[in-house]
Design an enzyme around this catalytic site. Structure first.
Site, mmCIF file in Angstrom:
data_model
loop_
_atom_site.group_PDB
_atom_site.id
_atom_site.type_symbol
_atom_site.label_atom_id
_atom_site.label_comp_id
_atom_site.label_asym_id
_atom_site.label_seq_id
_atom_site.Cartn_x
_atom_site.Cartn_y
_atom_site.Cartn_z
ATOM 1 N N GLY A 221 0.956 -1.265 0.085
ATOM 2 C CA GLY A 221 -0.127 0.042 0.038
ATOM 3 C C GLY A 221 0.906 1.166 -0.069
ATOM 4 O O GLY A 221 0.433 2.243 0.391
ATOM 5 N N GLU A 224 0.683 5.106 -5.113
ATOM 6 C CA GLU A 224 -0.668 5.570 -5.529
ATOM 7 C C GLU A 224 -1.449 4.698 -5.960
ATOM 8 O O GLU A 224 -0.728 3.723 -6.495
ATOM 9 C CB GLU A 224 -0.459 6.926 -6.276
ATOM 10 C CG GLU A 224 0.390 8.100 -5.606
ATOM 11 C CD GLU A 224 -0.690 8.862 -4.708
ATOM 12 O OE1 GLU A 224 -1.922 8.535 -4.722
ATOM 13 O OE2 GLU A 224 0.147 9.295 -3.702
ATOM 14 N N LYS A 239 4.695 17.657 -3.982
ATOM 15 C CA LYS A 239 4.986 17.853 -2.451
ATOM 16 C C LYS A 239 5.915 19.151 -2.609
ATOM 17 O O LYS A 239 5.846 20.025 -1.398
ATOM 18 C CB LYS A 239 5.793 16.564 -2.074
ATOM 19 C CG LYS A 239 4.701 15.374 -1.954
ATOM 20 C CD LYS A 239 5.350 14.311 -1.154
ATOM 21 C CE LYS A 239 4.433 13.023 -1.280
ATOM 22 N NZ LYS A 239 5.009 11.568 -0.762
#
Length: 377
Positions: A221, A224, A239
């Site tokens: 996980g 994306e 970011k």
């Protein structure tokens, strides 16, 4: 069994003085959103006892369905939302909150949607504060960025997004405090992506093909929904842009110099097609690894530099080789590292390092934002 929210409705004078109800509308219940819901439901009663704050999830929505309950969802929410009719509008959530006189409203965006942000100003005008793990609102046009903040100011609402950079690490708050205090930040650099950190930390030292480590990252996980969002460098670039705008820089996304890590033939494929052909990445990355000098490793870094007192800075993302004995070279797992250089600290940067990816860490960071807002209002 009567819920605390129902008890509050029945006993406003006896209980309301002790417990404040925060009404949450959660949009998106994938890895991060679903984990956040579980975390809230598990700790509702404990937080009410310890902090005098009851987190009432009155709305949960995905891209197609909406579940509403003024007294809060139950542990059966996933089955219940699947039984709701398809199609809804965000205005329905706003109207529902008004109809049931719900106060202390917070809307949480845990989607990866590029379009859901168009509802942000509608929600703010509808008396909601905002929290988001979705970076899009902070990284599209500077005009949108400014307009949203004007709407927030006009409505006396807040927008928290600590998880936009560094998952649960206290990075944005640190930069905000430094900037507000008048500290001159001169450069920010580091490994911004927990996903790419995991990939290159492991690939540089393990005898496995790049595609195998990518599949591990997906299974954990860390990526994306479309891993190319990470590999393209776009996630790191966003970011960087979030941080640049915290310093009041007016850079646009298309001004960032981004190194795309995906070979051109794989860039236009569907997500499914790409995931079935990740082994085509292996020759390119193996060649890079073979060319490394002894005791060197690969790291994908983001850098904000230039004269940051001007209207715009220099933003760049790139794959570099570094010594395995440096702070960058010693990163492990999916950790991120951020080096903040300032005028006062000179060549000794402020370093923030820790877990930079994963649904649990990100959800916990969103949870932290919720509790911070809940404690203020």
């Amino acid at each position: 069994m009567e819920t605390l929210v129902q008890a509050l409705h029945k006993q406003p004078t006896a209980v309301n003085t002790e417990v404040k109800v925060i009404n949450l509308a959660l949009f998106g219940h994938g890895l991060v959103g679903g984990t956040l819901i579980s975390q809230i439901l598990e700790s509702q009663q404990n937080i009410a006892k310890r902090k005098g704050i009851y987190l009432n999830i009155f709305a949960v929505a995905n891209s197609k369905r909406l579940l509403l309950n003024e007294n809060g969802i139950s542990n059966q929410w996933l089955d219940q939302i699947s039984q709701q009719p398809e199609g809804y509008s965000v205005q329905q959530v706003i109207d529902f909150a008004k109809q049931h006189q719900l106060e202390n409203l917070i809307a949480v965006d845990n989607t990866a949607s590029t379009t859901f942000i168009n509802n942000y100003e509608l929600l703010v005008n509808g008396d909601f504060h905002l929290i988001s793990s979705n970076k899009i609102a902070n990284t599209i046009s500077f005009k949108f960025y400014q307009s949203l903040r004007e709407t927030l100011h006009k409505n006396n609402k807040e927008y928290l997004y600590e998880t936009n950079v560094g998952a649960g690490l206290p990075l944005i708050d640190t930069i905000k405090l430094l900037h507000l205090s008048g500290e001159n930040i001169t450069k920010i650099t580091g490994v911004f992506s927990g996903t790419l950190s995991y990939l290159f930390n492991n690939f540089s030292v393990e005898n496995q093909p790049f595609s195998a480590i990518l599949q591990q990252a997906i299974a954990n996980g860390y990526t994306e929904p479309d891993p190319r969002e990470d590999l393209s460098g776009n996630d790191v670039a966003r970011k960087l842009l979030v941080l640049a705008r915290e310093l009041e820089l007016e850079n646009e996304f298309d001004e960032i110099k981004i190194q795309n890590l995906i070979p051109e033939p794989l860039q236009a494929l569907s997500v499914t097609e790409f995931l079935n052909q990740t082994d085509k990445l292996d020759p390119y990355y193996q060649d890079l690894k073979n060319k490394l000098e002894p005791n060197h490793v690969l790291r994908y870094v983001g850098e904000l530099s230039g004269d940051l007192q001007q209207a715009k800075g220099i933003l760049e993302t790139k794959l570099i080789a570094v010594s395995a004995f440096t702070a960058l070279g010693q990163l492990k797992g999916s950790d991120s590292i951020f080096e903040i250089y300032t005028e006062s600290y000179g060549d000794n940067p402020i370093i923030i390092q820790g877990a930079g990816a994963g649904a649990k860490v990100t959800a916990r960071g969103v949870f932290g934002d919720i509790l911070r807002l809940a404690s203020k209002n």
